[in-house]
Design a protein around this motif. Sequence first.
Motif, PDB file in Angstrom:
ATOM      1  N   ARG A 164     103.255 -16.890  88.965  1.00  0.00           N
ATOM      2  CA  ARG A 164     102.254 -16.239  89.799  1.00  0.00           C
ATOM      3  C   ARG A 164     100.841 -16.621  89.340  1.00  0.00           C
ATOM      4  O   ARG A 164      99.938 -16.837  90.152  1.00  0.00           O
ATOM      5  CB  ARG A 164     102.448 -14.728  89.766  1.00  0.00           C
ATOM      6  CG  ARG A 164     101.703 -13.979  90.864  1.00  0.00           C
ATOM      7  CD  ARG A 164     102.008 -12.494  90.830  1.00  0.00           C
ATOM      8  NE  ARG A 164     103.375 -12.223  91.258  1.00  0.00           N
ATOM      9  CZ  ARG A 164     104.352 -11.817  90.443  1.00  0.00           C
ATOM     10  NH1 ARG A 164     104.100 -11.645  89.150  1.00  0.00           N
ATOM     11  NH2 ARG A 164     105.556 -11.593  90.900  1.00  0.00           N
ATOM     12  N   GLU A 218     103.425 -15.131  96.616  1.00  0.00           N
ATOM     13  CA  GLU A 218     102.553 -13.984  96.345  1.00  0.00           C
ATOM     14  C   GLU A 218     101.237 -14.445  95.728  1.00  0.00           C
ATOM     15  O   GLU A 218     100.169 -13.903  96.029  1.00  0.00           O
ATOM     16  CB  GLU A 218     103.258 -13.002  95.419  1.00  0.00           C
ATOM     17  CG  GLU A 218     104.463 -12.308  96.059  1.00  0.00           C
ATOM     18  CD  GLU A 218     105.297 -11.540  95.050  1.00  0.00           C
ATOM     19  OE1 GLU A 218     105.070 -11.731  93.833  1.00  0.00           O
ATOM     20  OE2 GLU A 218     106.183 -10.775  95.471  1.00  0.00           O
ATOM     21  N   GLY A 222      99.130 -13.573  98.729  1.00  0.00           N
ATOM     22  CA  GLY A 222      98.946 -12.156  98.490  1.00  0.00           C
ATOM     23  C   GLY A 222      99.987 -11.348  99.245  1.00  0.00           C
ATOM     24  O   GLY A 222     100.975 -11.876  99.749  1.00  0.00           O
ATOM     25  N   GLU A 223      99.782 -10.048  99.332  1.00  0.00           N
ATOM     26  CA  GLU A 223     100.738  -9.191 100.026  1.00  0.00           C
ATOM     27  C   GLU A 223     100.817  -9.514 101.505  1.00  0.00           C
ATOM     28  O   GLU A 223     101.852  -9.337 102.134  1.00  0.00           O
ATOM     29  CB  GLU A 223     100.375  -7.718  99.819  1.00  0.00           C
ATOM     30  CG  GLU A 223     100.537  -7.242  98.376  1.00  0.00           C
ATOM     31  CD  GLU A 223     100.265  -5.760  98.226  1.00  0.00           C
ATOM     32  OE1 GLU A 223     100.037  -5.083  99.269  1.00  0.00           O
ATOM     33  OE2 GLU A 223     100.289  -5.273  97.092  1.00  0.00           O
ATOM     34  N   SER A 229      93.440 -15.610 101.249  1.00  0.00           N
ATOM     35  CA  SER A 229      94.730 -16.283 101.100  1.00  0.00           C
ATOM     36  C   SER A 229      94.616 -17.787 101.301  1.00  0.00           C
ATOM     37  O   SER A 229      93.690 -18.292 101.944  1.00  0.00           O
ATOM     38  CB  SER A 229      95.736 -15.748 102.130  1.00  0.00           C
ATOM     39  OG  SER A 229      95.912 -14.362 102.028  1.00  0.00           O
ATOM     40  N   ALA A 277     109.053 -12.229 103.142  1.00  0.00           N
ATOM     41  CA  ALA A 277     107.734 -11.917 102.581  1.00  0.00           C
ATOM     42  C   ALA A 277     106.594 -12.447 103.430  1.00  0.00           C
ATOM     43  O   ALA A 277     105.427 -12.180 103.140  1.00  0.00           O
ATOM     44  CB  ALA A 277     107.628 -12.482 101.160  1.00  0.00           C
TER      45      ALA A 277
END
Length: 625
Positions: A164, A218, A222-223, A229, A277
């Motif tokens: 990450r 991620e 990101g979320e 992003s 995701a």
Amino acid sequence: MTRLPTSTAPDGTRYRDLNGNGRLDPFEDPRLPAAERVEDLLGRLSLAERIGLLFHTVIESGEGGTLLDGPGAISKTGTRKVVLGKHVTHFNVHALGSAREAARWQNALQELAEEAPHGIPVTISSDPRHGFSENAGASFAAGAFSQWPEPLGIAALRDVDDCRRYADAVRQEYRAVGIRAALHPTLDLASEPRWARQLHTFGQDPQVVAELGLAFLEGLQGERLGERSVACTAKHFPGGGPQADGEDAHFPYGREQVYPGGRFADHLGPFRDVLAAGTAAVMPYYGMPVGLELDGEAVPEVGFGYNRRIVTELLRDELGYDGVVLTDWELINDNHVGEQVLPARAWGVEHLDPLGRMQLLLEAGCDQFGGEECVELLAELVAVGRVDEARVDASARRLLLVKFQLGLFDDPYVDEDAAAASVGTDELRRAGHAAQAQSVTVLHDPEGLLPLADVDRRVYVEGVDPEAASALGTVVDRVEDADLALVRIQAPFEPRSDLFLEAWFHQGSLDFPPGLPVRLARLARHCPLVVDVTLDRPAVLAPVLEVADAVVASFGSSGPALVEALQGAARGRLPFDLPRSMADVREHAPDRPGFEDPLLPCGHGLSAGVSPGVAAGSPRRPGAR
């Protein structure tokens, strides 16, 4: 070119008047949901503008961050013509200069795009460019960016947090220069040891690949996809690893993917989490499945991008994915570069003309044509009724949504000074260097030679910069005068250079030439011998293990990082099995991750600091020891 000034609506809303009509239209309104802005803009676009969205071609930066007026070494058309004449707004960037020059170029490209009728901002994408591998068909060396091990090296670290952090570094530096789409992560399993694309995978273990792939997503997106992003393209759906005889599907002799071990589900597995995701895009591979059955029915033997059973029925209907499907590069037209050619990867449909290939890709469910800018073909298909405008709109809608989610319509520009200051910082370079050293994997050390103690010694080196090696002792020119020999070698491959790109792909036998172990044995007669093998794919290492006192594997490490690894920093674990022989490789089912009886198994590593309990399983999590 001049940059469009920000306008102010009567209610005080700041916006960019992209169509120049003097009022705030819904697609220009930053307060509205992205989907609503998409629908407003889509209804305003000409057919030519909508068609242009469905192409994602190659581009290069000119000298000093300028725009190229004509074709370049890789790009087919001058920048102004392809942006304003063809309405293309998605570009895969190859050559880049310094961070400041890259930022200057992307800003000039965005200014040019503002001259189009609706000012649709450009999306710049990139293959991986934070490692060591320079391959115009797959990746670029780091250059101005911080340098990390290749993804195989990230897999060797076996740590989701490390992955990450790596991905976040990629995100920071991409955003700083205006790259807002990553043509990665590569979620293929390294199941066929001869395959040339393993360097950018996370290894052979489906669980490891799934968890690291999700961590990478991620780190970049990101979320959820937003203005901070970088949009990801997960590839190569439904898993590009099981290539027949290990040959790569870039080339006609490597067009077949096979599943004699019945392990299709293993290859599909890592994509499930990344799809759930919210990866912004998915890329099917070139390969054509041979002898594959799903739900008791034969899958058509055509390339995955052309394969409606895979793209629409599996990806969209069964797995519920409604994002962008971007084809791999140049499925429609042959690519001629200098004296070389790379045939269109229209595997299984070679008999179709470019119009037929394009139509079939759309019917399969693809949204965008990678590496192509032949907008006139799609215009012809619509004009003669072979493709409906509504089909063009369906893909244009998905592509515009990503641009809005990334915030490109509100501000596509970057700060040149900030780019120069934030790309390749000391902090990021130190982090990349540490990951390079830690990813080195100790394969063989029967006498406990490693880690190398800090003692006064004379060192003979091959393949390692003498300045880096001087941290181990005094570098000497003759092995006869040395107390230690350090030799760095590349995993073996068979050079090929007939087709364009072929020379960059390491393919063929995994055997070292017979003279190498003899030469290494001669060195070992004079002093202890340490050998580092740079593994961009597995190698038959038995002959090297027999003559060297210690053997380590690296997956993208500088000379200084290798030296630090040998002094104790190494903690890597093998991301794939190492085979005993080429006979075992030839008998191995390409879709089966790993061998029944490997020379060294996936997860093997003799370095201190990582317990055997995490060697072959899931990546380490915080608190794991």
